[in-house]
Motif scaffolding. Structure first.
Motif, PDB file in Angstrom:
ATOM      1  N   ALA A 198       0.835  -1.205   0.000  1.00 27.86           N
ATOM      2  CA  ALA A 198       0.000   0.000   0.000  1.00 27.86           C
ATOM      3  C   ALA A 198       0.868   1.253   0.000  1.00 27.86           C
ATOM      4  CB  ALA A 198      -0.930  -0.006   1.211  1.00 27.86           C
ATOM      5  N   GLN A 199       1.934   1.255   0.811  1.00 25.58           N
ATOM      6  CA  GLN A 199       2.836   2.401   0.830  1.00 25.58           C
ATOM      7  C   GLN A 199       3.574   2.531  -0.496  1.00 25.58           C
ATOM      8  OE1 GLN A 199       3.699   4.977   3.490  1.00 25.58           O
ATOM      9  NE2 GLN A 199       4.058   5.597   1.382  1.00 25.58           N
ATOM     10  N   PHE A 200       3.951   1.409  -1.084  1.00 24.25           N
ATOM     11  CA  PHE A 200       4.645   1.429  -2.379  1.00 24.25           C
ATOM     12  C   PHE A 200       3.777   2.072  -3.453  1.00 24.25           C
ATOM     13  CE2 PHE A 200       5.140  -0.455  -6.573  1.00 24.25           C
ATOM     14  CZ  PHE A 200       6.489  -0.254  -6.824  1.00 24.25           C
ATOM     15  N   ILE A 201       2.513   1.660  -3.534  1.00 25.32           N
ATOM     16  CA  ILE A 201       1.665   2.133  -4.630  1.00 25.32           C
ATOM     17  C   ILE A 201       1.358   3.619  -4.476  1.00 25.32           C
ATOM     18  CG2 ILE A 201      -0.681   1.764  -3.743  1.00 25.32           C
ATOM     19  CD1 ILE A 201       0.718   0.611  -7.148  1.00 25.32           C
ATOM     20  N   TRP A 229     -13.927   4.682  12.828  1.00 24.21           N
ATOM     21  CA  TRP A 229     -14.348   3.531  12.018  1.00 24.21           C
ATOM     22  C   TRP A 229     -13.607   2.246  12.379  1.00 24.21           C
ATOM     23  CZ3 TRP A 229     -14.047   6.196   6.525  1.00 24.21           C
ATOM     24  CH2 TRP A 229     -15.087   7.130   6.422  1.00 24.21           C
ATOM     25  N   GLY A 230     -12.403   2.374  12.917  1.00 26.48           N
ATOM     26  CA  GLY A 230     -11.545   1.215  13.120  1.00 26.48           C
ATOM     27  C   GLY A 230     -10.379   1.254  12.144  1.00 26.48           C
ATOM     28  N   ARG A 231      -9.216   0.745  12.569  1.00 26.56           N
ATOM     29  CA  ARG A 231      -7.994   0.850  11.763  1.00 26.56           C
ATOM     30  C   ARG A 231      -8.098   0.065  10.453  1.00 26.56           C
ATOM     31  NH1 ARG A 231      -5.650   1.340  17.140  1.00 26.56           N
ATOM     32  NH2 ARG A 231      -5.760   3.590  17.487  1.00 26.56           N
ATOM     33  N   LYS A 232      -8.515  -1.186  10.554  1.00 21.97           N
ATOM     34  CA  LYS A 232      -8.593  -2.035   9.368  1.00 21.97           C
ATOM     35  C   LYS A 232      -9.680  -1.553   8.414  1.00 21.97           C
ATOM     36  CE  LYS A 232      -9.144  -6.885   7.996  1.00 21.97           C
ATOM     37  NZ  LYS A 232      -9.293  -8.285   8.501  1.00 21.97           N
ATOM     38  N   ARG A 233     -10.846  -1.169   8.952  1.00 18.54           N
ATOM     39  CA  ARG A 233     -11.934  -0.698   8.097  1.00 18.54           C
ATOM     40  C   ARG A 233     -11.521   0.576   7.354  1.00 18.54           C
ATOM     41  NH1 ARG A 233     -17.753   0.063  10.757  1.00 18.54           N
ATOM     42  NH2 ARG A 233     -17.444  -2.189  10.989  1.00 18.54           N
ATOM     43  N   CYS A 234     -10.811   1.463   8.024  1.00 14.71           N
ATOM     44  CA  CYS A 234     -10.354   2.693   7.384  1.00 14.71           C
ATOM     45  C   CYS A 234      -9.355   2.374   6.269  1.00 14.71           C
ATOM     46  CB  CYS A 234      -9.704   3.591   8.433  1.00 14.71           C
ATOM     47  SG  CYS A 234      -9.567   5.323   7.967  1.00 14.71           S
ATOM     48  N   VAL A 239      -9.192  -0.429   4.478  1.00 20.17           N
ATOM     49  CA  VAL A 239      -9.924  -1.021   3.353  1.00 20.17           C
ATOM     50  C   VAL A 239     -10.710   0.042   2.597  1.00 20.17           C
ATOM     51  CG1 VAL A 239     -11.772  -2.619   2.730  1.00 20.17           C
ATOM     52  CG2 VAL A 239     -10.073  -3.294   4.433  1.00 20.17           C
ATOM     53  N   ALA A 240     -11.352   0.966   3.331  1.00 14.27           N
ATOM     54  CA  ALA A 240     -12.098   2.040   2.663  1.00 14.27           C
ATOM     55  C   ALA A 240     -11.160   2.883   1.790  1.00 14.27           C
ATOM     56  CB  ALA A 240     -12.788   2.919   3.703  1.00 14.27           C
ATOM     57  N   GLY A 241      -9.970   3.180   2.310  1.00 13.90           N
ATOM     58  CA  GLY A 241      -9.006   3.946   1.530  1.00 13.90           C
ATOM     59  C   GLY A 241      -8.557   3.200   0.291  1.00 13.90           C
ATOM     60  N   GLY A 245      -8.393   8.536  -0.925  1.00 12.62           N
ATOM     61  CA  GLY A 245      -8.018   7.163  -0.590  1.00 12.62           C
ATOM     62  C   GLY A 245      -6.659   7.086   0.070  1.00 12.62           C
ATOM     63  N   SER A 246      -5.692   7.850  -0.425  1.00 15.10           N
ATOM     64  CA  SER A 246      -4.359   7.863   0.175  1.00 15.10           C
ATOM     65  C   SER A 246      -4.405   8.377   1.610  1.00 15.10           C
ATOM     66  CB  SER A 246      -3.414   8.739  -0.657  1.00 15.10           C
ATOM     67  OG  SER A 246      -3.251   8.224  -1.963  1.00 15.10           O
ATOM     68  N   ALA A 247      -5.187   9.440   1.834  1.00 18.74           N
ATOM     69  CA  ALA A 247      -5.289  10.011   3.176  1.00 18.74           C
ATOM     70  C   ALA A 247      -5.942   9.044   4.158  1.00 18.74           C
ATOM     71  CB  ALA A 247      -6.081  11.320   3.117  1.00 18.74           C
ATOM     72  N   LEU A 248      -6.795   8.149   3.656  1.00 20.78           N
ATOM     73  CA  LEU A 248      -7.445   7.172   4.522  1.00 20.78           C
ATOM     74  C   LEU A 248      -6.576   5.949   4.782  1.00 20.78           C
ATOM     75  CD1 LEU A 248     -11.133   7.157   3.192  1.00 20.78           C
ATOM     76  CD2 LEU A 248     -10.356   7.925   5.446  1.00 20.78           C
ATOM     77  N   MET A 249      -5.771   5.542   3.800  1.00 17.76           N
ATOM     78  CA  MET A 249      -5.062   4.267   3.963  1.00 17.76           C
ATOM     79  C   MET A 249      -3.630   4.396   4.462  1.00 17.76           C
ATOM     80  SD  MET A 249      -4.255   2.798   0.146  1.00 17.76           S
ATOM     81  CE  MET A 249      -3.553   3.784  -1.160  1.00 17.76           C
ATOM     82  N   ILE A 250      -3.002   5.557   4.326  1.00 18.80           N
ATOM     83  CA  ILE A 250      -1.612   5.667   4.772  1.00 18.80           C
ATOM     84  C   ILE A 250      -1.488   5.666   6.296  1.00 18.80           C
ATOM     85  CG2 ILE A 250       0.399   7.185   4.808  1.00 18.80           C
ATOM     86  CD1 ILE A 250      -0.103   7.847   1.931  1.00 18.80           C
ATOM     87  N   PRO A 251      -2.263   6.486   7.046  1.00 14.07           N
ATOM     88  CA  PRO A 251      -2.121   6.450   8.509  1.00 14.07           C
ATOM     89  C   PRO A 251      -2.321   5.074   9.136  1.00 14.07           C
ATOM     90  CG  PRO A 251      -3.322   8.411   7.850  1.00 14.07           C
ATOM     91  CD  PRO A 251      -3.194   7.566   6.628  1.00 14.07           C
ATOM     92  N   PRO A 252      -3.331   4.271   8.727  1.00 14.09           N
ATOM     93  CA  PRO A 252      -3.485   2.946   9.343  1.00 14.09           C
ATOM     94  C   PRO A 252      -2.271   2.034   9.165  1.00 14.09           C
ATOM     95  CG  PRO A 252      -5.485   3.537   8.167  1.00 14.09           C
ATOM     96  CD  PRO A 252      -4.456   4.566   7.820  1.00 14.09           C
TER      97      PRO A 252
END
Length: 469
Positions: A8-11, A62-67, A69-71, A102-109
């Motif tokens: 995820a960080q790579f992409i 929302w929860g770490r994993k859910r956030c 996946v949403a991202g 999407g990036s803002a949602l998935m990078i912090p988790p």
């Protein structure tokens, strides 16, 4: 556990650099101008940077994993829309908006999950090293992979590749454990989210504008909707944007203080700014990303403009820096068990300064990509060592309940450093592009000075014993 997070960080890092080598064919296919495509790239950066703190806070709601996946799903939808976009409008929606959100949602988790799941500091350093290495690899190989795909197939295939990788990550993420959310679940601070987003947006926009308008007098007219607001030679609009950003962020801090006093949950707790080690660590993070992105940018411009390299050849020439970052990131766990985080950060800055000086000296004595290789390799080793150590230091300074806050703040600072690195180097190159002057040498000299400042900041970090082997 670490594979989907690293991918995820790579992409995300790959997406930030791959488009730069396809601007002209994208403009042609989308029936727009080069400026239109550059605007899309800028808006992607702005959206991601502006929403990083609110996105991180949503992990507590929302929860770490859910956030995460949403991202991923939003990012994948945006990449797919960009791949089939017939014009600039859908490209802006897909790439700038959906991929940015999407990036803002998935990078912090990514960083929260590593911190929460790895109580051992050395193991945590290992995982942070893998993720940091993946991010650096994505940023460095973006021009290479993007150039190859654009040359052999089409730029649209680059976005389809992102969709495939995102789909793979979503499948892998299903196996990740889902840490418990704070109890009771906090309410989302909408006012704080708006103020922080507006403040960061104007700050990053001001930094990005410096390449076009300069830091002193405006190099060209600044117009909005066809109306010239600042004539050429007037005060640079960069300062106007930075002032608006600073005002919004000041109001944001006042809002946080008022919210805490009222007993409500703020977007980010003010105690995040009370830890001396974490504050210094955030400072080193900003400098590290500034120097890394600045070095990549100035080297790429030098190779393409001065030596006539193609995008693919430029990507290959940057390989030594990538190798250095990956090598030191891979050894992060071993380093963390033997040395303190402060020692690793200070040592990383020393190597980065030496590498950048070597790059400056060898590049000034002649032409040829081989002259950039030694400096890029040494600087890469230094950057990889301290990127991991700084993230580990900052994230580990706070308990699990504060990971949503500190992760967003940390990623926002890193994004600001990245934006400043590219913009600052670009503005120096433009300002020094006059007969008898050396724009690339001037840019590298600025990066050396900034790296030295980072070294001085790192020297102020407290001495915390390394974990026992």
């Amino acid at each position: 556990m670490i594979l989907p997070l690293a991918l995820a960080q790579f992409i995300c890092s790959y997406a930030g650099t791959a488009m730069n080598v396809a601007i002209t064919p994208m403009a042609h296919d989308l029936h727009t101008t080069v400026f239109g495509v550059q605007t899309t790239i800028t808006l992607f950066t702005l959206t991601m940077a502006a929403l990083m703190i609110p996105g991180s806070k949503l992990t507590d709601v929302w929860g770490r994993k859910r956030c995460l996946v949403a991202g991923l799903l939003l990012y994948g939808a945006g990449a797919l829309l960009a791949a089939v976009a017939p014009g600039l409008g859908l490209m802006l929606l897909g790439n700038a908006l959906l991929e940015g959100v999407g990036s803002a949602l998935m990078i912090p988790p990514i960083y929260i999950l590593i911190t929460v799941a790895s109580p051992d500091l050395a193991v945590r350093a290992k995982y942070f090293g893998i993720v940091s290495g993946a991010g650096a690899l994505g940023a460095a190989t973006g021009p290479l992979i993007g150039g190859l795909i654009t040359s052999l197939i089409t730029w649209r295939a680059s976005f389809l590749l992102q969709v495939l990788v995102i789909g793979w990550i979503v499948v892998l993420v299903r196996r990740l454990p889902d840490p418990a959310r704070p109890d009771p679940r906090p309410r989302f601070d909408v006012t704080g989210a708006v103020l922080s987003a507006v403040g960061l947006m104007f700050v990053v926009l001001g930094v990005l504008q410096s390449t076009t308008y300069g830091w002193r007098g405006a190099r060209t007219d600044f117009a909005v909707a066809g109306h010239v607001l600042i004539a050429e030679g007037g005060i640079s609009p960069v300062w106007l944007s930075l002032a608006l950003g600073a005002l919004a962020l000041a109001l944001f801090v006042l809002h946080l203080r008022r919210t805490e006093r009222a007993g409500r949950t703020p977007l980010i707790h003010l105690r995040m700014f009370g830890d001396r080690a974490a504050n210094l660590g955030l400072g080193t993070q900003a400098v590290q990303w500034l120097v890394m992105q600045g070095t990549f940018f100035v080297t790429a411009v030098y190779l393409q403009e001065a030596l006539g390299y193609s995008a693919v050849m430029t990507g290959l020439a940057l390989t030594p820096a990538t190798v250095g970052i990956l090598a030191s990131s891979a050894a992060a766990e071993r380093f963390a068990r033997r040395r303190t985080q402060r020692t690793l950060i200070v040592g990383g800055f020393v190597l980065t300064v030496l590498g950048t000086v070597t790059l400056l000296v060898l590049a000034a004595t002649g032409t040829g990509a081989w002259r950039t290789a030694p400096g890029l390799l040494v600087a890469g080793v230094g950057l990889g060592a301290m990127l991991t150590a700084s993230v580990n230091l900052v994230q580990s300074a706070f308990p699990d309940r504060d990971q949503g806050d500190i992760s967003g703040l940390s990623r926002a600072v890193s994004n600001l450093g990245s934006s400043l690195g590219t913009a600052l180097v670009g503005s120096v190159i433009v300002a020094a592009s006059q007969p008898g002057r050396q724009p690339y040498a001037a840019s590298l000299t600025v990066l050396v000075v900034i790296a030295v400042i980072g070294l001085l900041v790192a020297a102020l970090l407290p001495r915390v014993p390394a974990p026992q082997r």
